[in-house]
Scaffold this motif. Structure first.
Motif, PDB file in Angstrom:
ATOM      1  N   LEU A 137       0.854  -1.187   0.000  1.00  0.00           N
ATOM      2  CA  LEU A 137       0.000   0.000   0.000  1.00  0.00           C
ATOM      3  C   LEU A 137       0.891   1.238   0.000  1.00  0.00           C
ATOM      4  CD1 LEU A 137      -2.682  -1.102   2.616  1.00  0.00           C
ATOM      5  CD2 LEU A 137      -2.802  -1.252   0.129  1.00  0.00           C
ATOM      6  N   VAL A 138       0.782   2.046  -1.024  1.00  0.00           N
ATOM      7  CA  VAL A 138       1.700   3.171  -1.180  1.00  0.00           C
ATOM      8  C   VAL A 138       0.935   4.480  -1.361  1.00  0.00           C
ATOM      9  CG1 VAL A 138       3.503   1.686  -2.167  1.00  0.00           C
ATOM     10  CG2 VAL A 138       1.851   2.792  -3.680  1.00  0.00           C
ATOM     11  N   GLU A 139       1.668   5.571  -1.276  1.00  0.00           N
ATOM     12  CA  GLU A 139       1.124   6.896  -1.539  1.00  0.00           C
ATOM     13  C   GLU A 139       0.790   7.038  -3.036  1.00  0.00           C
ATOM     14  OE1 GLU A 139       0.488   9.142   0.673  1.00  0.00           O
ATOM     15  OE2 GLU A 139       1.763   8.700   2.414  1.00  0.00           O
ATOM     16  N   PRO A 140      -0.154   7.932  -3.364  1.00  0.00           N
ATOM     17  CA  PRO A 140      -0.878   8.829  -2.463  1.00  0.00           C
ATOM     18  C   PRO A 140      -2.104   8.148  -1.856  1.00  0.00           C
ATOM     19  CG  PRO A 140      -1.507   9.306  -4.721  1.00  0.00           C
ATOM     20  CD  PRO A 140      -0.441   8.223  -4.788  1.00  0.00           C
ATOM     21  N   GLY A 141      -2.393   8.490  -0.614  1.00  0.00           N
ATOM     22  CA  GLY A 141      -3.605   8.009   0.017  1.00  0.00           C
ATOM     23  C   GLY A 141      -4.787   8.878  -0.374  1.00  0.00           C
ATOM     24  N   PRO A 142      -5.938   8.626   0.196  1.00  0.00           N
ATOM     25  CA  PRO A 142      -7.126   9.424  -0.113  1.00  0.00           C
ATOM     26  C   PRO A 142      -6.929  10.887   0.284  1.00  0.00           C
ATOM     27  CG  PRO A 142      -7.736   7.385   1.008  1.00  0.00           C
ATOM     28  CD  PRO A 142      -6.241   7.504   1.110  1.00  0.00           C
ATOM     29  N   ASN A 143      -7.397  11.795  -0.585  1.00  0.00           N
ATOM     30  CA  ASN A 143      -7.416  13.198  -0.199  1.00  0.00           C
ATOM     31  C   ASN A 143      -8.635  13.457   0.686  1.00  0.00           C
ATOM     32  OD1 ASN A 143      -9.690  13.520  -1.902  1.00  0.00           O
ATOM     33  ND2 ASN A 143      -8.395  14.051  -3.651  1.00  0.00           N
ATOM     34  N   ARG A 144      -8.830  14.701   1.093  1.00  0.00           N
ATOM     35  CA  ARG A 144      -9.905  14.994   2.043  1.00  0.00           C
ATOM     36  C   ARG A 144     -11.274  14.644   1.472  1.00  0.00           C
ATOM     37  NH1 ARG A 144      -9.365  14.399   6.727  1.00  0.00           N
ATOM     38  NH2 ARG A 144      -7.322  15.294   6.353  1.00  0.00           N
ATOM     39  N   GLU A 145     -11.503  14.964   0.215  1.00  0.00           N
ATOM     40  CA  GLU A 145     -12.798  14.663  -0.398  1.00  0.00           C
ATOM     41  C   GLU A 145     -13.013  13.157  -0.488  1.00  0.00           C
ATOM     42  OE1 GLU A 145     -15.253  15.521  -4.572  1.00  0.00           O
ATOM     43  OE2 GLU A 145     -13.259  16.376  -4.269  1.00  0.00           O
TER      44      GLU A 145
END
Length: 216
Positions: free
Chosen positions: A46-54
């Motif tokens: 599991l790597v970046e990017p993770g979920p953004n705020r939305e």
């Protein structure tokens, strides 16, 4: 279902033989295809990017859309992201060392590394109401449904997940670091990120081995 001149379908109503109106909702093939391929990913994958705020708000909203007899909301979520991952990991390492005095130096930062692996971790907390008329087992099942809804929502958004319940979720003192209180219990750490590879699917059970049809 009505088909317009542009070829698009809209929800329609049909009358059953008894005169009852039935809403016709067309299937979403893309959704079905995504659910067909949903699988757990290795935590190290599991790597970046993770979920953004939305995206995070979307995940959490969808995770609440589960069966909940009595509308008790017998679950809640603790979000761990950014620098909070390392801060929690350090506290977990300190507690683990206190509980395990002979811990080798090579494992002194094991929980810090664990918490930093995924871009985002959502801790699923079970909080059944023992005074409710709804049986506690029903409430616990709702917690599991919330976790599964969260993983399905993550898959729909293109993320992968790993649902684990290791020592930090099983140990009361470790869970207390997350704010888990008496009467609550950690149902899992759901780690979320982008998959770094397409993982081979595990064998799924043949339906004839797990499905039966009751007949009088």
């Amino acid at each position: 279902m009505t088909q317009h001149s542009n070829g698009h379908h809209t929800h329609g109503a049909a009358l059953e033989p008894g005169g009852v109106s039935v809403r016709i909702i067309p299937p979403l093939q893309e959704m079905l295809a995504r659910l067909e391929t949903r699988r757990s990913a290795p935590l190290r994958g599991l790597v970046e990017p993770g979920p953004n705020r939305e995206e995070l708000d979307c995940l959490l909203r969808l995770a609440t859309r589960v069966p909940d007899h009595g509308r008790l909301v017998p679950w809640r979520f603790v979000v761990i992201e950014g620098e909070a991952r390392g801060a929690l990991g350090e506290r977990l390492d300190a507690l683990y060392a206190l509980q395990n005095p002979s811990l080798p130096d090579s494992k002194a930062d094991m929980w810090t590394l664990y918490m930093r692996r995924a871009p985002l971790t959502i801790v699923l907390v079970s909080r059944p109401d023992p005074a409710a008329k709804v049986p506690e087992w029903n409430q616990v099942l709702s917690v599991g449904a919330a976790g599964m809804a969260l993983t399905a929502a993550a898959a729909a958004l293109g993320f992968a997940t790993q649902w684990l319940l290791k020592w930090p979720g099983r140990d009361p003192d470790a869970a207390a670091l997350l704010g888990v209180t008496a009467g609550e219990r950690v149902a899992g750490f759901i780690h979320i990120g982008r998959p770094d590879r397409i993982n081979e699917d595990r064998p799924r059970p043949a339906l004839e081995n797990v499905v039966s049809h009751w007949r009088p």
